[in-house]
Write a protein that holds these residues in place. Structure first.
Motif, short mmCIF file in Angstrom:
data_model
loop_
_atom_site.label_atom_id
_atom_site.label_comp_id
_atom_site.label_asym_id
_atom_site.label_seq_id
_atom_site.Cartn_x
_atom_site.Cartn_y
_atom_site.Cartn_z
N ALA A 126 -1.36 5.36 3.76
CA ALA A 126 -1.80 4.51 2.64
C ALA A 126 -3.06 3.69 2.92
CB ALA A 126 -0.66 3.58 2.23
N LYS B 250 -7.54 -2.85 -2.44
CA LYS B 250 -6.29 -3.59 -2.35
C LYS B 250 -5.97 -4.26 -3.68
CE LYS B 250 -2.91 -5.43 0.16
NZ LYS B 250 -1.94 -4.67 0.95
N ASP C 127 0.82 -1.21 0.00
CA ASP C 127 0.00 0.00 0.00
C ASP C 127 0.86 1.26 0.00
OD1 ASP C 127 -1.94 -1.95 0.32
OD2 ASP C 127 -2.10 -1.63 2.48
N ILE D 142 -4.38 -1.85 -6.03
CA ILE D 142 -3.00 -1.56 -5.64
C ILE D 142 -2.06 -2.66 -6.10
CG2 ILE D 142 -1.47 -1.39 -3.61
CD1 ILE D 142 -3.81 0.13 -2.23
N HIS E 18 -6.56 2.32 2.35
CA HIS E 18 -7.33 2.18 1.11
C HIS E 18 -8.76 1.75 1.41
CE1 HIS E 18 -6.52 -2.09 1.69
NE2 HIS E 18 -5.23 -1.80 1.75
#
Length: 442
Positions: free
Chosen positions: A122, A164, A30, A167, A124
């Motif tokens: 970071a 995720k 992340d 990412i 998310h």
């Protein structure tokens, strides 16, 4: 993904195009993605890595990875080591809370030092869904169900708009490696249990559960704005009444549509938990004056139709004054003691922070101290002595005000002056006074 993040940053006013941002870089997928995205979007980026010394060689592996990544990307790199276990033991908090406190304190200090506009973390969309579920499991009100905000002070979360999966795909397309924290792979803490056990079950019921939970959090944040806009401005109206803290009139709470929601809104930033707020709210109609509720940093007093909230402060220790002079008691308190001849030009000052006494009636050393139970004095203009507590009660002072009330006593422990309130009748300046003792606190 970059364009979605760019739009999210603009929509939520997270960063300025020409500004500098500090990225919290752990080395995980992340934070690595966040660093690369912001750099590719043209922001001036610097990275910061915290080594909490909790995972042996793995902690140093992560640190070295972050250093190498920043060197490769030509990004300025900052790092710090924390003795997290010792901090947790000294402050009697969990390891998780210790790590959180240490890193955010350092982030803010470093952000200020390098002139960065924001600290980018970071979190998310999946983290947001887990936070909502975690708050739901713990028991929360509307505020908890809104999840993490895109911007909270100087901390911003540009990745809340992506998952995720997004990412990992972004990193895979660039063949960009990252490190994995092994502690995230075991279901030994509540958040890990949600991530590894509960969320997969919910996805079996509805594959779009993460997206739906984050949308719900967004809608509830909008609802929260509506609810907050309808709140009476209690805190701001009454904050001016006190040098520290604030007051809430009970009548204002009872006249609102939801007294408990209003109360929680005003108290949540001072460490009061929902259970405490519920207990206070149940007593609003039949309040027991003098009852106190505590958090780690603040205290709330029920006092004659109002709730008084002030910071918890250590009481001043008795301070000895051997002779006239100016003394620094603490960084925010000084006392000046002067001897002045009473001549034809002498004028009696009528100021709350100044006390004038007949020096011949005062015995040194003096003592500046806090009020104690049983203290008595003879207020100026009265003949008999009075309990200081009763005197302050007559002046509508709360229990907290009494606890912080300062006084000056002489070598016989006779009260000369209740600071900023009233001098002693026994030591007042008269026509027979030749030498005046002037006391001033500032």
């Amino acid at each position: 993904m970059k364009q979605r993040i760019a739009h999210f940053i603009t929509e939520n006013n997270l960063l300025t195009p020409q500004g500098k941002c500090l990225v919290a870089l752990s080395g995980g997928a992340d934070s690595v993605a966040l660093l690369l995205v912001l750099s590719e979007l043209g922001y001036r980026v610097e990275a910061v890595h915290c080594n909490f010394l909790l995972r042996g060689q793995e902690s140093f592996r992560d640190e070295n990875f972050c250093l190498s990544l920043c060197q490769l990307q030509n990004i300025p790199f900052h790092r710090i080591h924390f003795d997290t276990k010792t901090y947790a033991s000294v402050h009697k908090v969990s390891i998780e809370m210790a790590a959180r406190t240490l890193r955010y304190q350092y982030f803010e200090q470093l952000r200020s030092d390098i002139g960065a506009d924001a600290v980018c973390v970071a979190h998310h969309r999946d983290d947001q869904a887990e936070t909502v579920l975690l708050n739901l499991v713990r028991g929360t009100g509307l505020h908890g169900l809104t999840g993490m905000k895109p911007k909270n002070g100087s901390v911003v979360r540009p990745l809340l708009c992506v998952s995720k999966h997004d990412i990992l795909q972004f990193l895979s397309e660039r063949n960009q490696p990252f490190v994995t924290d092994s502690t995230n792979l075991t279901a030994d803490v509540t958040r890990n249990k949600l991530r590894l056990l509960v969320v997969p079950l919910l996805k079996n019921i509805n594959p779009s559960v993460i997206e739906h939970l984050t949308k719900m959090a967004h809608f509830l944040r909008e609802a929260e704005k509506m609810a907050d806009s309808a709140l009476p401005p209690v805190r701001w109206q009454n904050a001016e009444k006190r040098s520290e803290g604030f007051e809430i009139p009970v009548s204002t709470l009872l006249s609102s549509v939801s007294p408990i929601y209003v109360l929680y809104h005003y108290l949540k930033d001072y460490g009061f938990q929902s259970a405490q707020v519920e207990q206070i709210a149940r007593q609003l109609g039949n309040m027991e004056t003098g009852k106190v509720f505590l958090t780690a940093t603040h205290q709330l007093l029920i006092d004659r139709g109002r709730l008084v909230v002030v910071p918890i402060k250590e009481r001043i220790k008795p301070f000895r004054i051997p002779e006239p002079g100016t003394y620094v008691v603490d960084p925010s308190l000084k006392i000046r003691v002067q001897q002045i001849e009473r001549n034809a030009d002498f004028i009696i000052e009528k100021r709350a922070d100044v006390c004038l006494l007949d020096a011949a009636k005062v015995r040194f050393p003096l003592l500046l101290r806090a009020m104690e139970p049983g203290d008595r004095f003879v207020p100026l203009g009265m003949k008999g002595s009075k309990l200081l507590s009763d005197y302050l009660t007559d002046r509508k002072m709360s229990l907290f005000d009494k606890q912080n009330q300062l006084l000056v006593a002489d070598a016989t422990d006779t009260i000369l002056w209740v600071a900023n309130q009233r001098p002693s009748e026994l030591h007042k300046v008269t026509d027979a006074t030749h030498l005046v003792l002037r006391l001033q606190v500032f």
